[in-house]
Design a protein around this motif. Structure first.
Motif, mmCIF file in Angstrom:
data_model
loop_
_atom_site.group_PDB
_atom_site.id
_atom_site.type_symbol
_atom_site.label_atom_id
_atom_site.label_comp_id
_atom_site.label_asym_id
_atom_site.label_seq_id
_atom_site.Cartn_x
_atom_site.Cartn_y
_atom_site.Cartn_z
ATOM 1 N N GLY A 1 -8.672 42.578 13.657
ATOM 2 C CA GLY A 1 -9.425 41.985 13.747
ATOM 3 C C GLY A 1 -9.675 41.304 13.357
ATOM 4 O O GLY A 1 -9.921 39.944 13.898
ATOM 5 N N ASN A 2 -9.253 40.411 12.156
ATOM 6 C CA ASN A 2 -9.378 38.682 11.729
ATOM 7 C C ASN A 2 -8.367 37.936 12.013
ATOM 8 O O ASN A 2 -8.385 37.303 12.548
ATOM 9 N N LEU A 3 -6.949 38.160 13.052
ATOM 10 C CA LEU A 3 -5.810 37.548 13.540
ATOM 11 C C LEU A 3 -6.715 37.923 14.963
ATOM 12 O O LEU A 3 -6.129 36.409 15.481
ATOM 13 N N ASP B 1 -9.322 47.815 6.792
ATOM 14 C CA ASP B 1 -9.269 47.564 7.892
ATOM 15 C C ASP B 1 -8.416 46.030 8.110
ATOM 16 O O ASP B 1 -6.435 46.763 9.262
ATOM 17 N N GLY B 2 -7.962 45.704 7.390
ATOM 18 C CA GLY B 2 -6.862 44.102 7.765
ATOM 19 C C GLY B 2 -5.661 44.579 7.122
ATOM 20 O O GLY B 2 -4.696 44.100 7.600
ATOM 21 N N LEU B 3 -5.508 45.623 6.219
ATOM 22 C CA LEU B 3 -4.523 46.461 5.529
ATOM 23 C C LEU B 3 -3.677 47.541 6.747
ATOM 24 O O LEU B 3 -2.891 48.104 6.185
ATOM 25 N N ALA B 4 -4.665 48.321 7.255
ATOM 26 C CA ALA B 4 -4.473 49.418 8.275
ATOM 27 C C ALA B 4 -3.050 49.356 9.161
ATOM 28 O O ALA B 4 -3.540 49.397 10.180
ATOM 29 N N PRO C 1 -2.959 40.476 -0.892
ATOM 30 C CA PRO C 1 -2.984 42.165 0.017
ATOM 31 C C PRO C 1 -2.219 41.816 0.851
ATOM 32 O O PRO C 1 -1.844 40.631 1.787
ATOM 33 N N CYS C 2 -1.689 42.587 1.547
ATOM 34 C CA CYS C 2 -0.338 42.734 2.718
ATOM 35 C C CYS C 2 -0.642 43.962 3.550
ATOM 36 O O CYS C 2 -0.997 45.634 3.957
ATOM 37 N N GLY C 3 -1.293 43.665 4.735
ATOM 38 C CA GLY C 3 -0.773 43.939 6.335
ATOM 39 C C GLY C 3 0.507 44.070 6.439
ATOM 40 O O GLY C 3 1.646 45.190 6.321
ATOM 41 N N VAL C 4 0.172 44.330 8.153
ATOM 42 C CA VAL C 4 2.067 44.284 8.382
ATOM 43 C C VAL C 4 3.197 43.420 7.683
ATOM 44 O O VAL C 4 4.205 43.025 7.835
ATOM 45 N N GLY C 5 3.087 41.793 6.944
ATOM 46 C CA GLY C 5 3.479 41.434 6.084
ATOM 47 C C GLY C 5 3.234 39.566 6.477
ATOM 48 O O GLY C 5 3.401 38.978 5.218
ATOM 49 N N GLY C 6 2.468 39.583 7.333
ATOM 50 C CA GLY C 6 3.347 37.927 7.641
ATOM 51 C C GLY C 6 2.724 37.135 6.871
ATOM 52 O O GLY C 6 3.253 36.288 6.282
ATOM 53 N N ALA C 7 0.705 37.257 6.958
ATOM 54 C CA ALA C 7 0.953 36.227 5.453
ATOM 55 C C ALA C 7 1.220 36.462 4.793
ATOM 56 O O ALA C 7 1.558 35.143 3.280
ATOM 57 N N PRO C 8 0.507 37.552 3.572
ATOM 58 C CA PRO C 8 1.803 36.955 2.826
ATOM 59 C C PRO C 8 3.473 36.796 2.237
ATOM 60 O O PRO C 8 2.864 36.133 1.456
ATOM 61 N N GLY C 9 3.802 37.441 3.403
ATOM 62 C CA GLY C 9 4.961 36.757 3.153
ATOM 63 C C GLY C 9 5.451 35.122 3.092
ATOM 64 O O GLY C 9 6.242 34.911 2.171
ATOM 65 N N SER D 1 -7.891 35.794 -2.697
ATOM 66 C CA SER D 1 -8.521 36.698 -1.918
ATOM 67 C C SER D 1 -8.282 36.087 -0.041
ATOM 68 O O SER D 1 -8.176 35.857 -0.854
ATOM 69 N N THR D 2 -8.832 37.295 0.560
ATOM 70 C CA THR D 2 -8.334 36.835 1.602
ATOM 71 C C THR D 2 -9.468 37.030 3.139
ATOM 72 O O THR D 2 -8.709 36.847 3.823
ATOM 73 N N GLY D 3 -10.713 37.387 2.732
ATOM 74 C CA GLY D 3 -11.209 37.377 3.664
ATOM 75 C C GLY D 3 -12.563 37.928 3.262
ATOM 76 O O GLY D 3 -13.134 38.310 2.300
ATOM 77 N N ILE E 1 -7.653 35.020 5.366
ATOM 78 C CA ILE E 1 -6.260 33.679 5.744
ATOM 79 C C ILE E 1 -5.564 33.694 6.622
ATOM 80 O O ILE E 1 -4.871 32.913 7.120
ATOM 81 N N LYS E 2 -6.000 34.451 7.521
ATOM 82 C CA LYS E 2 -5.964 34.380 9.197
ATOM 83 C C LYS E 2 -5.844 32.918 10.265
ATOM 84 O O LYS E 2 -5.630 32.488 11.272
ATOM 85 N N ALA E 3 -6.873 32.293 9.210
ATOM 86 C CA ALA E 3 -6.620 30.995 9.743
ATOM 87 C C ALA E 3 -5.819 29.853 8.846
ATOM 88 O O ALA E 3 -5.834 28.837 9.488
HETATM 89 C C1 LIG Z 1 -5.007 40.249 8.107
HETATM 90 C C2 LIG Z 1 -4.601 40.637 6.706
HETATM 91 C C3 LIG Z 1 -4.079 40.195 5.186
HETATM 92 C C4 LIG Z 1 -2.487 40.724 5.438
HETATM 93 O O1 LIG Z 1 -2.174 40.004 6.026
HETATM 94 P P1 LIG Z 1 -0.729 40.322 7.050
HETATM 95 O O2 LIG Z 1 0.004 39.398 7.689
HETATM 96 O O3 LIG Z 1 -1.293 41.635 8.411
HETATM 97 O O4 LIG Z 1 -0.405 41.228 5.607
HETATM 98 C C5 LIG Z 1 -4.850 40.688 4.184
HETATM 99 N N1 LIG Z 1 -5.949 40.818 4.042
HETATM 100 C C6 LIG Z 1 -7.443 40.681 5.212
HETATM 101 C C7 LIG Z 1 -8.542 40.345 4.939
HETATM 102 C C8 LIG Z 1 -6.743 40.107 6.842
HETATM 103 O O5 LIG Z 1 -7.198 40.545 7.263
#
Ligand SMILES: *Cc1c(COP(=O)(O)O)cnc(C)c1O
Length: 440
Positions: A167-169, A336-339, A275-283, A421-423, A115-117
């Motif tokens: 990692g993914n970003l 790991d992407g959500l930690a 799926p949400c980590g820090v929130g930027g992508a899903p937000g 799906s995000t990665g 999703i970071k792409a």
């Molecule tokens: C980064 C990431 C997310 C969540 O994005 P955030 O911007 O961190 O909330 C979800 N899934 C995967 C695989 C990611 O790499």
């Protein structure tokens, strides 16, 4: 700290907080959802501006990353119905998921397989565009393919890009920045996978490793970048550019749903699980979807049991002023992407009018889903990317009140459940094998 503890314990939400502390999977419904998003800080105009910029860059992307040629240099993934996975879930759970189950395949986004792409690449392109225009080498109506020329690489090599990441970003920023010619540094948290660091080093990216978690890696990266006026820091905790890049997905999804004759209206609700980590992508994606579909879209964020930073921030209204460590959680997860222990400064606030709710999911579910998805649909997604799969299960089993309160109960046969799906596409074969053979 005292103030924070007071705010946490004062809440009506005590019961839910206790369940979170006991590591139970919970579904929290947002009482502040509106039919349209609050557009004071971010609006349709920002999303369209980002969309226009990505369109301008498509001729460059096509040249620089030939795998995007068939989509004319637009970095996009497909949507796909997953009926076999649906059957598997229904069989395991013993109840039906009414409506269609479809997957948004960001695990196979070109260039960096996650999703970071979207946001990550967008922010770097925006920075590159500004520099090139400032130096009189580019104007908005040019064919951007020329950005692949040597004189641009030479110009960009005088500038630096830095980012902190699990990692993914880091992968996304590293790959696009190195391709354009920037000097790039990725600050990686301890949970970042070894193969991601190696892949970046092979592309000439400087990788700095930290023994601590995501927030620390971001903080260190930000500090080092601030001392260097030629360094642009991609700030995952605060960046509106990242958010804007992600939001464009909503415009693309609208078109994809139309093309597949999937209706979204008052009688055909759309449920989206991100799926949400820090929130930027899903937000960013959620905001864009809410702009387009209004009250007919119902968006839920998914987080690991040990890292529910967005849930905690939203239910307490404290957002980035509260960390999951304040309630005794440790942020240990295989996703790991959500930690992430503390949510983005501005995303939580923006989600107040947008989100339907947040839920948490057990790591062992992620691995069962990973195996199921691979065996039933021949799709490989990394563990983090499976968090959303739990959404329809939880909504149907625990979300009756939400459906009733919103007049949805009788419309569920017409519903579309879209699991984002995000990665996964960049995960090496050996790593996939380990995930698939994991005993859960
Ligand atoms: C980064 C990431 C997310 C969540 O994005 P955030 O911007 O961190 O909330 C979800 N899934 C995967 C695989 C990611 O790499």
């Amino acid at each position: 700290m005292i103030k924070r503890e007071e705010s946490i314990s004062k809440l009506d939400n005590i019961h839910l907080i206790n369940e979170i502390k006991m590591l139970k999977s919970v579904l929290w419904i947002n009482p502040n959802r509106k039919s349209t998003p609050n557009q004071e800080q971010f609006s349709l105009r920002h999303m369209e501006e980002a969309n226009d910029r990505l369109n301008r860059f498509s001729s460059y992307i096509k040249v620089a990353f030939p795998e995007t040629e068939k989509n004319d240099g637009i970095i996009e993934s497909t949507i796909k119905e997953i009926p076999e996975m649906k059957k598997l879930i229904e069989g395991r759970r013993g109840f039906k998921i009414p409506g269609k189950l479809i997957l948004k395949c960001d695990h196979s986004l070109p260039i960096s397989g996650s999703i970071k792409a979207r946001g990550g690449i967008y922010e770097v392109l925006k920075f590159a565009e500004a520099i090139a225009i400032e130096h009189g080498l580019l104007s908005l109506n040019d064919n951007y393919a020329k950005l692949a020329d040597e004189n641009f690489k030479k110009l960009f090599s005088e500038y630096k890009i830095a980012v902190g990441s699990t990692g993914n970003l880091g992968l996304s920023i590293g790959i696009i920045s190195a391709k354009l010619g920037f000097q790039v540094t990725v600050h990686m948290s301890h949970d970042a996978k070894e193969w991601k660091k190696q892949l970046l080093r092979n592309k000439g990216v400087t990788v700095i490793e930290y023994a601590s978690d995501y927030s620390k890696a971001v903080e260190e990266g930000r500090k080092q970048a601030q001392q260097d006026p030629k360094c642009h820091f991609v700030d995952d905790e605060n960046s509106v550019d990242l958010f804007a890049g992600y939001s464009v997905a909503a415009l693309r999804l609208e078109k994809q749903l139309q093309d597949q004759n999937i209706k979204v209206d008052a009688n055909h609700p759309l449920f989206v699980y991100l799926p949400c980590g820090v929130g930027g992508a899903p937000g960013g994606i959620a905001f864009g979807l809410k702009l387009i579909f209004g009250e007919n879209v119902h968006i839920f964020f998914a987080e690991p049991l040990q890292s529910p930073c967005m849930l905690l921030g939203m239910m307490t209204g404290l957002h980035d002023e509260v960390s999951i460590t304040d309630i005794g959680l440790n942020n240990q997860t295989e996703a790991d992407g959500l930690a992430v222990g503390r949510a983005s400064k501005f995303v939580g606030k923006l989600m107040e009018s947008v989100l339907s709710g947040c839920f948490t999911v057990d790591d062992s579910f992620l691995f069962r889903s990973l195996k199921g998805m691979y065996e039933q649909e021949n799709i490989f997604m990394e563990p983090s990317a499976h968090a959303g799969v739990f959404g329809p299960i939880l909504l149907i089993s625990e979300g009756k009140h939400y459906l009733e309160d919103n007049g949805l109960s009788s419309k569920m046969e017409n519903a579309t459940h879209l699991v984002w799906s995000t990665g996964g596409d960049m995960v090496p074969f050996e790593e996939r094998k380990i995930y698939l053979e994991k005993n859960v």
